[in-house]
Design an enzyme around this catalytic site. Structure first.
Site, PDB file in Angstrom:
ATOM      1  N   LYS A  64       0.857  -1.190   0.000  1.00 21.36           N
ATOM      2  CA  LYS A  64       0.000   0.000   0.000  1.00 21.36           C
ATOM      3  C   LYS A  64       0.891   1.238   0.000  1.00 21.36           C
ATOM      4  O   LYS A  64       1.865   1.308   0.765  1.00 21.36           O
ATOM      5  CB  LYS A  64      -0.894  -0.031   1.237  1.00 21.36           C
TER       6      LYS A  64
ATOM      7  N   SER B 188      -9.565   1.843   2.782  1.00 21.37           N
ATOM      8  CA  SER B 188      -8.682   2.545   1.888  1.00 21.37           C
ATOM      9  C   SER B 188      -7.656   1.658   1.186  1.00 21.37           C
ATOM     10  O   SER B 188      -7.063   2.075   0.201  1.00 21.37           O
ATOM     11  CB  SER B 188      -7.946   3.640   2.660  1.00 21.37           C
TER      12      SER B 188
ATOM     13  N   SER C 239      -9.730  -0.443   7.091  1.00 24.11           N
ATOM     14  CA  SER C 239      -9.193  -0.372   5.730  1.00 24.11           C
ATOM     15  C   SER C 239      -8.481  -1.612   5.217  1.00 24.11           C
ATOM     16  O   SER C 239      -8.144  -1.665   4.036  1.00 24.11           O
ATOM     17  CB  SER C 239      -8.261   0.821   5.599  1.00 24.11           C
TER      18      SER C 239
HETATM   19  N1  GLN Z   1     -13.056   4.238   6.347  1.00 29.15           N
HETATM   20  C1  GLN Z   1     -12.381   4.734   7.511  1.00 29.15           C
HETATM   21  C2  GLN Z   1     -11.993   6.179   7.314  1.00 29.15           C
HETATM   22  O1  GLN Z   1     -12.235   6.693   6.263  1.00 29.15           O
HETATM   23  C3  GLN Z   1     -11.181   3.875   7.827  1.00 29.15           C
HETATM   24  C4  GLN Z   1      -9.970   4.184   7.030  1.00 29.15           C
HETATM   25  C5  GLN Z   1      -8.789   3.333   7.383  1.00 29.15           C
HETATM   26  O2  GLN Z   1      -8.914   2.324   8.061  1.00 29.15           O
HETATM   27  N2  GLN Z   1      -7.625   3.778   6.946  1.00 29.15           N
HETATM   28  O3  GLN Z   1     -11.454   6.789   8.190  1.00 29.15           O
END
Ligand code: GLN
Length: 487
Positions: free
Chosen positions: A79, A154, A178
Site C-alpha cells: 500500500k 482505503s 481499511s
Molecule cells: N473508512 C475509515 C476512514 O475513512 C477507515 C480508514 C482506514 O482504516 N484507513 O477513516
C-alpha cells in the site's frame, strides 16, 4: 504449469522443488498485471525491473545453496502509504507526488530480509482516508468481481491486486477497517493485527493511535506467513509490543477445541443487507457443525463507535497532517504573496477534499472550548467500547459479525454523501478503537456474485487463535477457490 493464482505457500513449495524459479514467478505475475491493470487500476507504481532484479538475486542465492528468507521469491504489493526505498511513496496524494523515501519502513526491512519481491505500490484513498479508493488523487480502483463496483478502501488497491491474481500477497493498513472492508469486498483474507503488534515505523501517519499494518492474501495460510514475517518488536515505534511473535503457521491446522463464538445480534438490524446477514448466519451454522458454540453477546457501546472514531481519527489526522506545509514536507505552491499565503496555497493545492474535511473536523474538535465536549468525550467513549470487548472476551473466545453492512457498492454511489460512507464502517471501527485484532474471511457471495466477508475479532494478541479459528471454517468452505472472471 500454472503459476498465477497459486497461494504463496504453494509457490514457495514449487520453487523449493526446483520446478519453477523466482524469475518465473515474478514474470508470470508481471504478465497478469500488464493484462489486468488497465481494467482494475490497483497500482500507483509498478517496479518491473526492480522486481525482476530481486527475483534474480533469490534464484542466484538458491543455486549457491544460500539460506533463503521465508518469502523467497514471492511478489508482494505494498500500500502506497508505507515508505519504500527505490519506489515512490505518494499516499495517494498530490501533496507527496514527488516524494521518495530515503528510508524503508520496518515492514519493508522485514520483507527484504525475508527475500520477498517488492513488485509495486498500490492505490488507496488519499492518506488512507476513505472506504472506496475514490479519494485517491490519481485514480479509483475497480473491484475485480465487478468493475463498476468499488474494491473498498482505503487499502482497495492491495485487495484488488490479490483478488485479480496480480500478486499472491499484499500489505494494507487499517485505521478503521481499511484492511478488513476491502478484503471483504474483494473476497480475500485480510487481518488487522493487535495495535502495536506490527511496527508503524515508516508508515505515514493518519491517526497514530489507531493505525496498524497487516496482511492481505488468498487464504489464512498465506496471511499467517506474511504476518509472521512483519510482526515483532521495534524500538523505533514506541507503541510496538515487546512480546515474542509465535509461529502463526505452525499450529494453523489445529482446530480450536470448545470454541465459543459471541455474536452481537443486537447490531444485526437496521441497514444490514439480508444477503450479508444470511451469509454470516450460514457461516455460524458451519461453525456449530464443527463443534463451536454460538452465543449472543452484548456490546452496548458499539453503536457509538462511528461518532467516537470520526472525532478521534480526524483529530489525530489534523495534527499529523500539519507537517505538510510545503516547507517541512510536501508540495509547495508556485504563486503566493507571503509566508501564510504560501502555506495556505500549498495545502489548498496539495490536499483533496476528503482530507481537507478531516483536517477541519479534527481542528474543530481539538480547539479550545470544544476539546472537552468532543475530543475528550470521544476518548471516554473509546474506553467504554474497550470495556465492552474486555467483558465479552471473559465469556467468549472470538466475536463474529459482518465486516460491512452490504457487499461492494457502486463507484460513485456515495460521492455526495460522505456521512453515509462513514456509517458503513460501523462493524470495523470499534476494533481499532479497542486496539484488538480482527480479520475478514470470505463467507459467500451475493446473488449478484459479489463477495461477502465474515469478521472475526479476538482479545489483544490473539492473532494465533483468530487465524486457527478462521482456518477451521476456510477448510470446510470452498469460497477461496472462486476467483473473479476478468475480461
Ligand atoms: N473508512 C475509515 C476512514 O475513512 C477507515 C480508514 C482506514 O482504516 N484507513 O477513516
Amino acid at each position: 504449469m500454472s503459476i498465477v493464482g497459486l497461494s504463496a505457500v504453494d509457490l514457495l513449495e514449487t520453487m523449493r522443488s526446483g520446478d519453477i524459479s523466482a524469475v518465473d514467478v515474478t514474470t508470470a505475475h508481471l504478465d497478469v498485471i500488464a493484462k489486468r491493470e488497465p481494467e482494475v487500476h490497483a497500482f500507483l507504481h509498478i517496479d518491473s525491473d526492480g522486481a525482476l532484479a530481486q527475483a534474480e538475486v533469490v534464484d542466484r542465492k538458491r543455486k549457491a545453496g544460500g539460506t533463503l528468507g521465508s518469502l523467497a521469491g514471492i511478489p508482494v504489493a505494498i500500500k502506497d502509504v508505507i515508505c519504500t526505498v527505490g519506489q515512490p511513496t505518494t499516499c495517494g496524494s498530490k501533496m507527496l507526488e514527488n516524494y521518495r523515501s530515503p528510508f524503508d519502513a520496518y515492514v519493508i526491512e522485514r520483507l527484504r530480509a525475508a527475500d520477498a519481491v517488492l513488485i509495486g505500490k498500490t492505490n488507496l484513498d488519499e492518506f488512507a482516508m476513505g472506504s472506496s479508493t475514490e479519494n485517491s488523487a490519481y485514480q479509483p480502483t475497480c473491484n475485480p468481481w465487478d468493475l463498476s463496483k468499488t474494491p473498498g478502501g482505503s487499502s482497495g488497491g492491495s485487495a484488488a491486486a490479490v483478488a485479480a491474481e496480480m500478486v499472491p500477497l499484499s500489505l494494507g493498513t487499517d485505521t478503521g477497517g481499511s484492511i478488513r472492508q476491502p478484503a471483504g469486498f474483494c473476497g480475500i483474507v485480510g487481518m488487522k493485527p493487535t495495535y502495536g503488534r506490527v511496527s508503524r515505523y515508516g508508515l505515514v501517519a493518519f491517526a497514530s493511535s489507531l493505525d496498524q499494518i497487516g496482511p492481505m492474501a488468498h487464504d489464512t495460510r498465506d496471511a499467517a506467513l506474511l504476518l509472521e514475517a512483519i510482526a515483532g518488536h521495534d524500538r523505533r515505534d514506541t507503541t510496538s509490543i515487546p512480546q515474542p511473535v509465535p509461529s502463526y503457521s505452525a499450529n494453523l491446522e489445529e482446530p480450536l477445541k470448545d470454541l465459543k463464538i459471541g455474536v452481537p445480534f443486537q447490531h444485526f438490524g437496521e441497514g444490514l443487507d439480508s444477503e450479508v446477514s444470511d451469509a454470516v448466519n450460514a457461516s455460524l451454522d458451519a461453525y456449530q457443525q464443527l463443534g463451536a458454540t454460538v452465543v449472543e453477546i452484548s456490546l452496548p457501546y458499539l453503536s457509538y463507535s462511528v461518532a467516537a472514531y470520526y472525532l478521534i481519527a480526524p483529530s489525530e489526522a489534523s495534527s499529523n497532517l500539519a507537517r505538510y506545509d510545503g516547507v517541512h514536507y510536501g508540495h509547495r505552491a508556485k504563486d503566493f504573496d507571503d509566508l501564510i499565503d504560501m502555506y495556505a496555497a500549498s495545502r489548498g493545492e496539495g490536499f483533496g477534499s476528503e482530507v481537507k474535511r478531516r483536517i477541519m473536523l479534527g481542528t474543530y474538535a481539538l480547539s479550545a472550548g470544544y476539546y472537552d465536549a468532543y475530543y475528550l468525550k470521544a476518548l471516554k467513549v473509546r474506553r467504554l467500547i474497550r470495556n465492552d470487548f474486555d467483558k465479552a472476551f471473559e465469556e467468549v473466545d472470538i466475536i463474529a459479525s459482518p465486516v460491512s453492512p452490504t457487499p461492494a457498492f457502486n463507484l460513485g454511489e456515495f460521492a455526495n454523501d460522505p456521512l453515509a460512507m462513514y456509517l458503513a464502517d460501523i462493524f470495523t471501527l470499534s476494533g481499532n478503537l479497542a486496539g484488538i485484532p480482527g480479520m475478514s474471511i470470505p463467507a459467500g457471495f451475493s446473488s449478484k456474485g459479489l463477495p461477502i466477508g465474515l469478521q472475526l475479532q479476538g482479545p489483544p494478541l490473539s492473532e494465533d487463535k483468530l487465524l486457527r479459528g478462521a482456518r477451521m471454517y476456510e477448510r470446510e468452505s470452498d469460497w477461496k477457490q472462486k476467483r473473479p472472471l476478468l475480461s
